[in-house]
Design an enzyme around this catalytic site. Structure first.
Site, PDB file in Angstrom:
ATOM      1  N   LEU A   9       1.419 -29.925 -56.863  1.00  0.00           N
ATOM      2  CA  LEU A   9       0.233 -29.101 -56.583  1.00  0.00           C
ATOM      3  C   LEU A   9       0.274 -28.657 -55.118  1.00  0.00           C
ATOM      4  O   LEU A   9      -0.030 -27.518 -54.785  1.00  0.00           O
ATOM      5  CB  LEU A   9      -1.045 -29.891 -56.874  1.00  0.00           C
ATOM      6  CG  LEU A   9      -1.200 -30.419 -58.310  1.00  0.00           C
ATOM      7  CD1 LEU A   9      -2.568 -31.054 -58.486  1.00  0.00           C
ATOM      8  CD2 LEU A   9      -1.009 -29.307 -59.344  1.00  0.00           C
ATOM      9  N   LEU A  21      -1.376 -22.494 -60.386  1.00  0.00           N
ATOM     10  CA  LEU A  21      -1.756 -22.692 -58.984  1.00  0.00           C
ATOM     11  C   LEU A  21      -0.912 -21.839 -58.054  1.00  0.00           C
ATOM     12  O   LEU A  21      -1.423 -21.302 -57.066  1.00  0.00           O
ATOM     13  CB  LEU A  21      -1.667 -24.171 -58.630  1.00  0.00           C
ATOM     14  CG  LEU A  21      -2.830 -24.975 -59.203  1.00  0.00           C
ATOM     15  CD1 LEU A  21      -2.676 -26.450 -58.917  1.00  0.00           C
ATOM     16  CD2 LEU A  21      -4.161 -24.467 -58.646  1.00  0.00           C
ATOM     17  N   ARG A  81       9.069 -42.151 -59.341  1.00  0.00           N
ATOM     18  CA  ARG A  81       9.153 -41.982 -60.798  1.00  0.00           C
ATOM     19  C   ARG A  81      10.530 -42.258 -61.374  1.00  0.00           C
ATOM     20  O   ARG A  81      10.655 -42.869 -62.439  1.00  0.00           O
ATOM     21  CB  ARG A  81       8.749 -40.554 -61.159  1.00  0.00           C
ATOM     22  CG  ARG A  81       7.311 -40.332 -60.887  1.00  0.00           C
ATOM     23  CD  ARG A  81       6.898 -38.916 -61.110  1.00  0.00           C
ATOM     24  NE  ARG A  81       5.464 -38.840 -60.838  1.00  0.00           N
ATOM     25  CZ  ARG A  81       4.764 -37.724 -60.889  1.00  0.00           C
ATOM     26  NH1 ARG A  81       5.366 -36.586 -61.171  1.00  0.00           N
ATOM     27  NH2 ARG A  81       3.484 -37.738 -60.653  1.00  0.00           N
TER      28      ARG A  81
HETATM   29  C1  LIG Z   1       0.292 -33.372 -67.663  1.00  0.00           C
HETATM   30  C2  LIG Z   1       0.690 -33.021 -66.272  1.00  0.00           C
HETATM   31  C3  LIG Z   1       0.008 -33.560 -65.183  1.00  0.00           C
HETATM   32  C4  LIG Z   1       0.393 -33.250 -63.885  1.00  0.00           C
HETATM   33  N1  LIG Z   1      -0.298 -33.799 -62.844  1.00  0.00           N
HETATM   34  C5  LIG Z   1       0.062 -33.480 -61.571  1.00  0.00           C
HETATM   35  C6  LIG Z   1      -0.660 -34.020 -60.463  1.00  0.00           C
HETATM   36  O1  LIG Z   1      -1.597 -34.791 -60.615  1.00  0.00           O
HETATM   37  N2  LIG Z   1      -0.261 -33.660 -59.220  1.00  0.00           N
HETATM   38  C7  LIG Z   1       0.776 -32.816 -58.983  1.00  0.00           C
HETATM   39  O2  LIG Z   1       1.079 -32.524 -57.838  1.00  0.00           O
HETATM   40  N3  LIG Z   1       1.453 -32.274 -60.033  1.00  0.00           N
HETATM   41  C8  LIG Z   1       1.120 -32.581 -61.306  1.00  0.00           C
HETATM   42  N4  LIG Z   1       1.813 -32.040 -62.355  1.00  0.00           N
HETATM   43  C9  LIG Z   1       2.793 -30.964 -62.088  1.00  0.00           C
HETATM   44  C10 LIG Z   1       2.033 -29.657 -61.813  1.00  0.00           C
HETATM   45  O3  LIG Z   1       0.909 -29.572 -62.657  1.00  0.00           O
HETATM   46  C11 LIG Z   1       2.894 -28.414 -62.054  1.00  0.00           C
HETATM   47  O4  LIG Z   1       4.128 -28.550 -61.434  1.00  0.00           O
HETATM   48  C12 LIG Z   1       2.197 -27.188 -61.461  1.00  0.00           C
HETATM   49  O5  LIG Z   1       0.868 -27.100 -61.918  1.00  0.00           O
HETATM   50  C13 LIG Z   1       2.951 -25.917 -61.821  1.00  0.00           C
HETATM   51  O6  LIG Z   1       2.217 -24.829 -61.334  1.00  0.00           O
HETATM   52  P1  LIG Z   1       2.822 -23.351 -61.387  1.00  0.00           P
HETATM   53  O7  LIG Z   1       1.779 -22.456 -60.853  1.00  0.00           O
HETATM   54  O8  LIG Z   1       4.152 -23.358 -60.735  1.00  0.00           O
HETATM   55  O9  LIG Z   1       3.082 -23.079 -62.941  1.00  0.00           O
HETATM   56  P2  LIG Z   1       2.093 -23.106 -64.221  1.00  0.00           P
HETATM   57  O10 LIG Z   1       0.781 -23.723 -63.928  1.00  0.00           O
HETATM   58  O11 LIG Z   1       2.923 -23.675 -65.322  1.00  0.00           O
HETATM   59  O12 LIG Z   1       1.814 -21.606 -64.503  1.00  0.00           O
HETATM   60  C14 LIG Z   1       2.779 -20.763 -65.081  1.00  0.00           C
HETATM   61  C15 LIG Z   1       2.163 -19.402 -65.256  1.00  0.00           C
HETATM   62  O13 LIG Z   1       3.201 -18.499 -65.611  1.00  0.00           O
HETATM   63  C16 LIG Z   1       2.838 -17.773 -66.775  1.00  0.00           C
HETATM   64  N5  LIG Z   1       4.074 -17.455 -67.494  1.00  0.00           N
HETATM   65  C17 LIG Z   1       5.065 -18.294 -67.854  1.00  0.00           C
HETATM   66  N6  LIG Z   1       6.067 -17.599 -68.443  1.00  0.00           N
HETATM   67  C18 LIG Z   1       5.697 -16.304 -68.428  1.00  0.00           C
HETATM   68  C19 LIG Z   1       6.298 -15.106 -68.892  1.00  0.00           C
HETATM   69  N7  LIG Z   1       7.499 -15.088 -69.432  1.00  0.00           N
HETATM   70  N8  LIG Z   1       5.599 -13.955 -68.745  1.00  0.00           N
HETATM   71  C20 LIG Z   1       4.360 -13.934 -68.167  1.00  0.00           C
HETATM   72  N9  LIG Z   1       3.750 -15.049 -67.698  1.00  0.00           N
HETATM   73  C21 LIG Z   1       4.425 -16.208 -67.830  1.00  0.00           C
HETATM   74  C22 LIG Z   1       1.903 -18.674 -67.533  1.00  0.00           C
HETATM   75  O14 LIG Z   1       1.093 -17.914 -68.382  1.00  0.00           O
HETATM   76  C23 LIG Z   1       1.138 -19.308 -66.373  1.00  0.00           C
HETATM   77  O15 LIG Z   1       0.080 -18.458 -65.977  1.00  0.00           O
HETATM   78  C24 LIG Z   1       1.473 -32.378 -63.660  1.00  0.00           C
HETATM   79  C25 LIG Z   1       2.166 -31.836 -64.740  1.00  0.00           C
HETATM   80  C26 LIG Z   1       1.798 -32.177 -66.039  1.00  0.00           C
HETATM   81  C27 LIG Z   1       2.599 -31.657 -67.167  1.00  0.00           C
END
Ligand SMILES: Cc1cc2nc3c(=O)[nH]c(=O)nc-3n(C[C@H](O)[C@H](O)[C@H](O)COP(=O)(O)OP(=O)(O)OC[C@H]3O[C@@H](n4cnc5c(N)ncnc54)[C@H](O)[C@@H]3O)c2cc1C
Length: 637
Positions: free
Chosen positions: A441, A43, A330
């Site tokens: 999110l 996201l 939590r």
């Molecule tokens: C089961 C579950 C349910 C959840 N439900 C909720 C909810 O209902 N509401 C809420 O607010 N939060 C929720 N969370 C937390 C939330 O989903 C995450 O904090 C959030 O989606 C993280 O988004 P992000 O874009 O930061 O990272 P991510 O979605 O983890 O994306 C990481 C990206 O980085 C890339 N990447 C990683 N390392 C590398 C690398 N070394 N080289 C190249 N690419 C890399 C991956 O491929 C990916 O595209 C939940 C978490 C979990 C585990």
């Protein structure tokens, strides 16, 4: 080093507007001259890449999965917060701000959190415009439910698939820009090093996970959105590929790592059921809107739940916290579940579980209503446990889930390395010592859609524009480092699998640096981690070659980083001589066993600077200044 968060002056509610006005703009024609690398397509990364491209920048977007849509964000179930006050139940931007500051146990910046609450409302409008199918009330307005740490209903949701729907929205915007030629996608690439030239971040080195090729990419700025490191605990609710490697390697290049010990253990997960399990499943916090948490009053009571009469049940959260009941935050819910199990009141075969019971809700609202709200979650639970939650209570237990720690960033989301921006779960910015449900999110999308599009321009205008290509010696040096490390991993040729090392690391952290910590345990954990790391480099088995698709090698690299990072996590926990949010040091607790902060000595962000492999990192402080809220003992009674 002086850590300047660059929080704008002036009244809290005007800081962001004022800052946006004062930031220098890049004119539309000049935007085409800039190349920006976005690492991550969750996201945070997906929304950032799409928004920057929409503005006219050229974007290269990387991820480890085969498609941006498989980023871990897709797993988010419960919802996303916003201060719309559609329920007319007393919500406001101020209340969302206050709940978030208090939920984080007064360890986050006022300025950042207020901006987050302001921007939350724009996110919902933006996502509705994208066509996200949020749940709606009968009259057509968007529906809301409650999450922990709040007494209002402000969580927007799409059944139990909110993350998936939001990610599809960001992905659609991203693909529009791919089609327009503004974004080039690089799936199946793992960032293994960051390139810094003349003090500015100018690129990355990645491994092509299909061919094994090491590739270099230059840019004017790098935006890292690589998610959280909860998998350092081995068993967690995170996707298997979630890692610390990208942020840890940036740390080794000079970006400070903030509050690594702030980890979140989520109270409602399906309990561990075997030694060879590699993943844990979250049961969304939304279930605590209607589910009641209880244990038998008598320790060791092994009767089935339906045989235990009402008078012999202890609804301990409702009893201890009458105002918030089952919807306490939590950290509070998790510690209480552990305390009940430690007293011998845990249920199920292992005794490490408590009940989450829907009997009353089904009697009150009917099975159909409960099924409409949580049907897919109930189905998932039944598939995994073979138990029907409509007929007997779910069994749940806390599990490692999210991390509040991450790379240090200022108000512009820029790290201590100029030109390196960090968004989403990968940064440390907004949640203090404990994140409230449905706020991750919100933060990831706030960062990507609404903050970085403004703040990156301010940096690009003032940077040193000397042209840099991948022929620069810094790229050669980084490539050499990556090849050498890969070669070293493949040449260990030991006897113990990488997963086995990871599992042991997880045990150490869970035991000594999990829901409850103490100084002796933390010192012991540090020694155990050092010994395990040493054994890893002498006895790990990493089969295959580097010039090929090799998942064992990928894992080995990530676990090697976890083995280094875990020590930083434990050191940070040891140095923070207080309890706050998810960091609970047994020596610092109130008479009622709640976390006891030390505002006089620890009201600061701890940001760690790498000083070399054989030298301890240096701990810097960013004082947290509270001008608008009073620091109080957090209470949910
Ligand atoms: C089961 C579950 C349910 C959840 N439900 C909720 C909810 O209902 N509401 C809420 O607010 N939060 C929720 N969370 C937390 C939330 O989903 C995450 O904090 C959030 O989606 C993280 O988004 P992000 O874009 O930061 O990272 P991510 O979605 O983890 O994306 C990481 C990206 O980085 C890339 N990447 C990683 N390392 C590398 C690398 N070394 N080289 C190249 N690419 C890399 C991956 O491929 C990916 O595209 C939940 C978490 C979990 C585990």
């Amino acid at each position: 080093m002086m850590l300047d968060a660059k929080i704008p002056s002036g009244p809290l509610s005007e800081k962001w507007d004022k800052h946006r006005f004062e930031l220098k703009l890049v004119n539309p024609a000049n935007k085409r001259k800039y190349n920006i690398i976005v690492v991550g397509t969750g996201l945070a990364g997906g929304s950032a890449a799409a928004s920057l491209a929409e503005l006219g920048y050229y974007v290269k977007n990387f991820c480890v999965q085969d498609s941006p849509r498989r980023a871990h964000s897709i797993a988010a179930q419960g919802g996303i917060n916003a201060a719309k006050n559609y329920q007319n139940d007393g919500d406001s931007i101020w209340r969302l701000f206050y709940d978030t500051i208090k939920g984080g146990d007064f360890r986050a910046r006022e300025g950042n959190v207020y901006r987050l609450a302001q921007v939350s409302n724009h996110i919902i409008d933006h996502c509705v415009a994208q066509g996200i199918p949020f749940a709606r009330e009968y009259g057509g307005l968007l529906a809301n439910r409650s999450f922990g740490g709040a007494q209002v209903s402000r969580t927007f949701y799409a059944r139990g698939q909110t993350g998936q729907q939001l990610l599809l929205g960001a992905y659609s915007s991203l693909m529009r820009q791919v089609a327009a030629g503004q974004v080039t996608l690089f799936p199946r690439r793992e960032m293994l090093d960051l390139v810094v030239i003349n003090g500015q971040t100018r690129g990355i080195v990645v491994r092509n996970l299909v061919t094994g090729d090491i590739e270099s990419h230059a840019a004017d700025a790098v935006v890292m959105c690589t998610g959280g490191y909860a998998n350092v605990f081995y068993l967690s609710t995170n996707a298997m590929a979630s890692n610390v490697s990208a942020t840890y390697r940036a740390y080794k290049k000079g970006a400070f790592f903030a509050n690594p010990c702030y980890t979140q253990i989520h109270p409602t997960c399906i309990p561990v059921h075997g030694t060879y399990q590699s993943k844990l499943t979250l049961m969304s916090e939304s279930l605590r809107n209607d589910g009641r948490v209880w244990v038998p009053k008598t320790p060791g009571d092994k009767r089935s739940p339906n045989q235990i009469p009402e008078s012999e049940r202890d609804y301990y959260l409702e009893r201890k916290y009458p105002s918030f009941g089952n919807l306490v935050p939590r950290d509070v819910a998790s510690r209480n579940a552990k305390a009940q199990c430690d007293m011998g009141k845990g249920v199920g075969e292992t005794g490490f579980a408590v009940y989450l019971d829907f009997e009353d809700a089904i009697k009150r609202d009917g099975k159909d209503v409960i099924s409409q709200k949580y049907g897919n979650l109930f189905q998932m639970y039944e598939k995994i446990t073979a138990s029907n939650p409509y007929e007997e209570p779910m069994m749940i237990y806390p599990a490692s889930h999210y991390v509040m720690g991450g790379l240090w960033v200022d108000y512009n989301l820029m790290s201590t390395l100029p030109g390196l921006f960090v968004l989403g779960e990968a940064n440390f910015s907004d949640h203090g010592a404990n994140r409230l449900g449905a706020s991750a999110l919100m933060q990831g999308l706030a960062d990507g859609y609404f903050v970085i599009p403004y703040t990156i321009g301010g940096y690009l205008v003032g940077m040193d524009h000397t042209e840099v290509t991948t022929d620069h010696p810094a790229f050669k040096e980084a490539t050499h480092y990556v090849n050498a490390r890969t070669g070293r991993l493949l040449s260990i040729n030991g006897k113990r699998t990488v997963d086995d090392f990871h599992r042991e690391l997880g045990h150490i952290l869970w035991e000594y640096c999990g829901m409850s910590r103490n100084d002796d345990g933390l010192l012991k954990a540090r020694k155990l981690i050092q010994a395990l790391r040493e054994e890893f480099w002498g006895n790990a088995l990493v089969p295959g070659v580097s010039e090929d698709f090799n998942q064992s090698l990928e894992r080995a690299g990530r676990v090697a980083d976890f083995l280094e990072f875990a020590e930083l996590l434990v050191m940070d926990a040891f140095e923070r001589k207080e309890s706050c949010g998810g960091h609970f040091n047994e020596a610092y607790q109130t008479e009622e066993h709640e976390a006891k902060r030390d505002d006089e000595n620890f009201c600061h962000v701890a940001a760690w600077e790498y000083k070399g492999d054989d030298t301890d990192p240096e701990r810097h402080k960013e004082p947290l200044v509270f001008e608008n809220v009073e620091l109080t003992q957090r209470s949910y009674k």
